[in-house]
Design an enzyme around this catalytic site. Structure first.
Site, PDB file in Angstrom:
ATOM      1  N   ASP A  46     -21.026  20.306  -2.794  1.00 38.44           N
ATOM      2  CA  ASP A  46     -19.440  19.317  -2.384  1.00 38.44           C
ATOM      3  C   ASP A  46     -18.864  20.398  -2.575  1.00 38.44           C
ATOM      4  O   ASP A  46     -18.976  21.399  -3.641  1.00 38.44           O
ATOM      5  CB  ASP A  46     -19.565  18.301  -3.786  1.00 38.44           C
ATOM      6  CG  ASP A  46     -18.147  17.505  -3.572  1.00 38.44           C
ATOM      7  OD1 ASP A  46     -17.493  18.167  -2.808  1.00 38.44           O
ATOM      8  OD2 ASP A  46     -18.149  17.262  -4.548  1.00 38.44           O
ATOM      9  N   ASP A  53     -15.050  18.532   3.237  1.00 37.47           N
ATOM     10  CA  ASP A  53     -15.400  20.041   1.954  1.00 37.47           C
ATOM     11  C   ASP A  53     -17.143  18.963   1.134  1.00 37.47           C
ATOM     12  O   ASP A  53     -17.666  20.006   0.395  1.00 37.47           O
ATOM     13  CB  ASP A  53     -14.646  19.967   0.682  1.00 37.47           C
ATOM     14  CG  ASP A  53     -14.295  18.688   0.260  1.00 37.47           C
ATOM     15  OD1 ASP A  53     -13.915  17.880   1.174  1.00 37.47           O
ATOM     16  OD2 ASP A  53     -13.327  18.311  -0.523  1.00 37.47           O
ATOM     17  N   GLU A  54     -17.016  18.337   2.023  1.00 38.43           N
ATOM     18  CA  GLU A  54     -19.040  17.917   1.626  1.00 38.43           C
ATOM     19  C   GLU A  54     -20.143  17.637   2.356  1.00 38.43           C
ATOM     20  O   GLU A  54     -19.184  16.888   3.622  1.00 38.43           O
ATOM     21  CB  GLU A  54     -18.423  16.823   0.570  1.00 38.43           C
ATOM     22  CG  GLU A  54     -17.885  15.611   1.301  1.00 38.43           C
ATOM     23  CD  GLU A  54     -17.636  14.429   0.175  1.00 38.43           C
ATOM     24  OE1 GLU A  54     -18.964  14.289  -0.886  1.00 38.43           O
ATOM     25  OE2 GLU A  54     -16.856  13.806  -0.023  1.00 38.43           O
TER      26      GLU A  54
END
Length: 368
Positions: free
Chosen positions: A14, A108-109
């Site tokens: 993350d 983003d993860e």
């Protein structure tokens, strides 16, 4: 745990305040300052906040007006999704140097299954550390990671040592880790469900584990059964490199609240056009049309209708949305409208393996 239930080595990576961190990286004068991506203007909503801004209580999905009250020095920056997407692709390329089993959740993860990896490294913890270092060296951003036996525990663990940290929950520690957690930390248990659990004396994973499957199903519906298993460390969802899209949507927040349905229809025309464009780009169609309405008091309402056939045409989507709008009286002026299409023709039906409710334990010998 049943003998046929696999134990995997899963990493959840993350990025730390991704959008805001990209802006601070690209604009050195913003480093160390409270920053919000989005949220500017009278009706703006924040997409992301830097850690400096979070110290004042600023967070994503918050209105810009509230954020500036909490942090008068807050700097608003317009989102640059083209830039964020480009950097996200760089990061995913690093992931694929270690495994092809990469399941992105957003820009983003992502989940990585490194049980069998391209480096031949038996330690998922060392792989996570190496990936985070490479992201910092090659991209210039920090990332946090959670490492454990399944996606559920790994995702919870990735939030433990943020920013720029990681946490490994070894197989022998999973049950104790879950028992001591506040149920608000359980991924998938939202604010409303948490409050309901509090009312029933369920405050921690240990309290949740004390309840039978029948009790949880009776009080929390279908989700109750999943709660029964996850608190016992059972979450058998595989890392899926090609995730099946479940819905597609578009929405708009208005500069001024809308009180006339005539003006709302005009806004819905633009939203329906955008949804149709996205359906066409993704080469999918759907049967269920959902209208999202956010009122001036920030309460949210959804109205849905399932059609007997798949649709992707703008006019049909708009007609369905209009019918939903007129379905019931609006209780307040409206600040946001959205249309989503679900029940897509890309969805598959997966068989769910049944599990023995009485025999549950965790395998101990597994190198992390």
């Amino acid at each position: 745990m049943p003998n046929d239930l696999p134990i995997r080595k899963i990493i959840h990576v993350d990025m730390d305040a991704f959008y805001a961190s990209v802006e601070q990286m690209d604009n050195p004068e913003l480093k160390g300052k409270p920053l919000a991506v989005g949220g500017g203007g009278k009706r703006g909503v924040i997409s992301a906040a830097s850690y400096e801004a979070r110290q004042f209580g600023v967070k994503s999905a918050m209105s810009g007006n509230l954020a500036i009250k909490l942090c008068p020095e807050l700097i608003f920056v317009k989102p640059n999704f083209e830039r964020y997407t480009k950097i996200s692709k760089q990061i995913r390329k690093i992931f694929h140097d270690y495994t092809d089993l990469v399941e992105p959740l957003s820009l983003d993860e992502a989940y990585l299954d490194v049980t069998k990896n391209k480096k031949g490294n038996p330690s998922a913890s060392l792989i996570a550390k190496e990936i985070r270092q490479r992201i910092f060296d090659e991209v210039g951003l920090t990332a946090s990671a959670g490492i454990s036996i399944n996606k559920f525990v790994a995702k919870i663990a990735s939030d433990y040592n943020k920013p720029n940290g990681q946490k490994t929950v070894n197989p022998e520690d999973v049950l104790e880790f879950l028992e001591q957690l506040d149920i608000r930390k359980f991924y998938g248990i939202g604010k409303v469900t948490a409050e309901k659990m509090y009312q029933k004396g369920i405050f921690t994973g240990k309290d949740l584990k004390a309840k039978s499957a029948d009790y949880l199903e009776a009080h929390f519906g279908k989700s109750g059964k999943s709660y029964y298993y996850i608190v016992r460390g059972i979450h058998n969802s595989e890392v899926k490199p090609h995730r099946t899209r479940k819905s597609l949507a578009a929405e708009r927040t208005f500069y001024e609240n809308l009180t006339s349905e005539v003006f709302m229809i005009k806004k819905l025309e633009h939203i329906a056009k955008e949804v149709a464009k996205r359906l066409s780009k993704s080469k999918v169609a759907g049967k269920t049309v959902t209208l999202k309405i956010k009122y001036s008091d920030f309460t949210l309402q959804t109205r849905s209708r399932t059609l007997p056939y798949y649709v992707s045409d703008k006019d049909i989507i708009l007609d369905a949305a209009k019918n939903l709008l007129y379905q019931d009286t609006l209780k307040e002026s409206v600040r946001l409208l959205g249309i989503s299409i679900s029940n897509l023709n890309t969805q598959s039906i997966y068989a769910k393996a049944s599990m023995d409710k009485e025999s549950v334990s965790v395998q101990l010998k597994f190198e992390f």
